[in-house]
Scaffold this motif. Structure first.
Motif, PDB file in Angstrom:
ATOM      1  N   THR A 192      -9.299   5.844  -2.331  1.00 48.39           N
ATOM      2  CA  THR A 192      -9.179   6.731  -1.180  1.00 48.39           C
ATOM      3  C   THR A 192      -8.741   5.955   0.053  1.00 48.39           C
ATOM      4  O   THR A 192      -7.864   6.400   0.800  1.00 48.39           O
ATOM      5  CB  THR A 192     -10.515   7.451  -0.924  1.00 48.39           C
ATOM      6  OG1 THR A 192     -10.875   8.179  -2.100  1.00 48.39           O
ATOM      7  CG2 THR A 192     -10.400   8.404   0.247  1.00 48.39           C
ATOM      8  N   ARG A 193      -9.330   4.774   0.281  1.00 52.14           N
ATOM      9  CA  ARG A 193      -8.931   3.951   1.424  1.00 52.14           C
ATOM     10  C   ARG A 193      -7.470   3.538   1.323  1.00 52.14           C
ATOM     11  O   ARG A 193      -6.731   3.608   2.303  1.00 52.14           O
ATOM     12  CB  ARG A 193      -9.817   2.708   1.523  1.00 52.14           C
ATOM     13  CG  ARG A 193     -11.157   2.971   2.165  1.00 52.14           C
ATOM     14  CD  ARG A 193     -11.890   1.684   2.461  1.00 52.14           C
ATOM     15  NE  ARG A 193     -12.326   1.027   1.245  1.00 52.14           N
ATOM     16  CZ  ARG A 193     -13.490   1.253   0.632  1.00 52.14           C
ATOM     17  NH1 ARG A 193     -14.318   2.144   1.135  1.00 52.14           N
ATOM     18  NH2 ARG A 193     -13.810   0.601  -0.452  1.00 52.14           N
TER      19      ARG A 193
ATOM     20  N   GLN B  10      -3.718  14.547  -3.922  1.00 53.31           N
ATOM     21  CA  GLN B  10      -4.897  14.970  -3.171  1.00 53.31           C
ATOM     22  C   GLN B  10      -5.877  15.713  -4.078  1.00 53.31           C
ATOM     23  O   GLN B  10      -7.090  15.570  -3.944  1.00 53.31           O
ATOM     24  CB  GLN B  10      -4.498  15.848  -1.980  1.00 53.31           C
ATOM     25  CG  GLN B  10      -3.787  15.076  -0.878  1.00 53.31           C
ATOM     26  CD  GLN B  10      -4.665  13.994  -0.296  1.00 53.31           C
ATOM     27  OE1 GLN B  10      -5.771  14.261   0.169  1.00 53.31           O
ATOM     28  NE2 GLN B  10      -4.191  12.765  -0.338  1.00 53.31           N
TER      29      GLN B  10
ATOM     30  N   ALA C 150      -5.097   5.071  -0.308  1.00 51.00           N
ATOM     31  CA  ALA C 150      -4.259   6.261  -0.157  1.00 51.00           C
ATOM     32  C   ALA C 150      -4.124   6.666   1.307  1.00 51.00           C
ATOM     33  O   ALA C 150      -3.095   7.191   1.720  1.00 51.00           O
ATOM     34  CB  ALA C 150      -4.845   7.421  -0.966  1.00 51.00           C
ATOM     35  N   ARG C 151      -5.162   6.388   2.102  1.00 52.73           N
ATOM     36  CA  ARG C 151      -5.117   6.701   3.538  1.00 52.73           C
ATOM     37  C   ARG C 151      -4.426   5.614   4.338  1.00 52.73           C
ATOM     38  O   ARG C 151      -4.190   5.780   5.524  1.00 52.73           O
ATOM     39  CB  ARG C 151      -6.530   6.901   4.066  1.00 52.73           C
ATOM     40  CG  ARG C 151      -7.172   8.164   3.565  1.00 52.73           C
ATOM     41  CD  ARG C 151      -8.538   8.321   4.151  1.00 52.73           C
ATOM     42  NE  ARG C 151      -9.151   9.544   3.671  1.00 52.73           N
ATOM     43  CZ  ARG C 151     -10.427   9.817   3.765  1.00 52.73           C
ATOM     44  NH1 ARG C 151     -11.245   8.943   4.321  1.00 52.73           N
ATOM     45  NH2 ARG C 151     -10.905  10.946   3.306  1.00 52.73           N
ATOM     46  N   GLY C 152      -4.178   4.470   3.707  1.00 55.28           N
ATOM     47  CA  GLY C 152      -3.469   3.400   4.385  1.00 55.28           C
ATOM     48  C   GLY C 152      -4.349   2.359   5.015  1.00 55.28           C
ATOM     49  O   GLY C 152      -3.904   1.599   5.860  1.00 55.28           O
ATOM     50  N   SER C 153      -5.617   2.278   4.620  1.00 60.86           N
ATOM     51  CA  SER C 153      -6.516   1.301   5.207  1.00 60.86           C
ATOM     52  C   SER C 153      -7.376   0.683   4.123  1.00 60.86           C
ATOM     53  O   SER C 153      -7.879   1.378   3.255  1.00 60.86           O
ATOM     54  CB  SER C 153      -7.415   1.962   6.236  1.00 60.86           C
ATOM     55  OG  SER C 153      -8.373   1.046   6.690  1.00 60.86           O
TER      56      SER C 153
ATOM     57  N   GLY D  99      -0.528  10.900  -1.566  1.00 62.41           N
ATOM     58  CA  GLY D  99      -0.185  11.724  -0.416  1.00 62.41           C
ATOM     59  C   GLY D  99       0.390  13.073  -0.821  1.00 62.41           C
ATOM     60  O   GLY D  99       0.548  13.951   0.006  1.00 62.41           O
TER      61      GLY D  99
ATOM     62  N   ARG E   1       0.815  -1.223   0.000  1.00 62.65           N
ATOM     63  CA  ARG E   1       0.000   0.000   0.000  1.00 62.65           C
ATOM     64  C   ARG E   1       0.843   1.264   0.000  1.00 62.65           C
ATOM     65  O   ARG E   1       0.322   2.353  -0.228  1.00 62.65           O
ATOM     66  CB  ARG E   1      -0.932   0.007   1.209  1.00 62.65           C
ATOM     67  CG  ARG E   1      -2.025  -1.029   1.121  1.00 62.65           C
ATOM     68  CD  ARG E   1      -3.037  -0.806   2.195  1.00 62.65           C
ATOM     69  NE  ARG E   1      -2.464  -0.901   3.513  1.00 62.65           N
ATOM     70  CZ  ARG E   1      -2.755  -1.839   4.389  1.00 62.65           C
ATOM     71  NH1 ARG E   1      -3.608  -2.773   4.087  1.00 62.65           N
ATOM     72  NH2 ARG E   1      -2.196  -1.851   5.572  1.00 62.65           N
TER      73      ARG E   1
ATOM     74  N   GLN F 299       0.011   5.496  -0.975  1.00 68.73           N
ATOM     75  CA  GLN F 299       0.197   6.638  -0.081  1.00 68.73           C
ATOM     76  C   GLN F 299       1.201   7.632  -0.656  1.00 68.73           C
ATOM     77  O   GLN F 299       1.013   8.840  -0.541  1.00 68.73           O
ATOM     78  CB  GLN F 299       0.629   6.150   1.292  1.00 68.73           C
ATOM     79  CG  GLN F 299      -0.439   5.309   1.964  1.00 68.73           C
ATOM     80  CD  GLN F 299       0.093   4.518   3.128  1.00 68.73           C
ATOM     81  OE1 GLN F 299       1.205   4.726   3.581  1.00 68.73           O
ATOM     82  NE2 GLN F 299      -0.703   3.582   3.614  1.00 68.73           N
TER      83      GLN F 299
ATOM     84  N   ALA G 198      -8.780   5.011  10.027  1.00 68.40           N
ATOM     85  CA  ALA G 198      -8.182   5.877   9.007  1.00 68.40           C
ATOM     86  C   ALA G 198      -9.187   6.264   7.939  1.00 68.40           C
ATOM     87  O   ALA G 198      -8.993   7.239   7.225  1.00 68.40           O
ATOM     88  CB  ALA G 198      -6.979   5.175   8.359  1.00 68.40           C
ATOM     89  N   ASP G 199     -10.291   5.517   7.804  1.00 70.41           N
ATOM     90  CA  ASP G 199     -11.290   5.820   6.802  1.00 70.41           C
ATOM     91  C   ASP G 199     -12.259   6.892   7.247  1.00 70.41           C
ATOM     92  O   ASP G 199     -12.967   7.458   6.437  1.00 70.41           O
ATOM     93  CB  ASP G 199     -12.102   4.568   6.451  1.00 70.41           C
ATOM     94  CG  ASP G 199     -11.297   3.574   5.642  1.00 70.41           C
ATOM     95  OD1 ASP G 199     -10.245   3.968   5.132  1.00 70.41           O
ATOM     96  OD2 ASP G 199     -11.726   2.427   5.539  1.00 70.41           O
TER      97      ASP G 199
END
Length: 87
Positions: free
Chosen positions: A72-73, A34, A75-78, A29, A21, A25, A84-85
């Protein structure tokens, strides 16, 4: 395989290692990343099809929404819908 057993294979295939992942990010990131996610959210998630839309258009939109939410998940790490979501 019978009944709902095939869901277990799909769930196992959806699991992504943290190391796998990192590139999501790193890509999303950034400021540019973004902006891309924000544009996808604006154009796919926050818009609706009209009542006259055919079923195939609705199904296509739902697929697009699922893809944007998954991006999106990641990219947020989850990928599991954890803390994190939210937010």
């Amino acid at each position: 395989m019978n009944g709902w057993d095939w869901f277990e294979e799909v769930a196992a295939a959806d699991e992504t290692d943290e190391a796998d992942r990192v590139h999501w990010q790193q890509c999303f990131g950034t400021h540019a990343g973004q902006k891309v996610l924000a544009e996808l959210e604006r154009s796919i998630i926050k818009t609706a099809l009209g009542p006259q839309s055919p079923d195939r258009a609705i199904w296509m939109r739902e697929g697009q929404r699922a893809l944007v939410l998954q991006m999106t998940r990641l990219a947020r790490g989850s990928v599991s819908g954890g803390a994190a979501d939210k937010g």
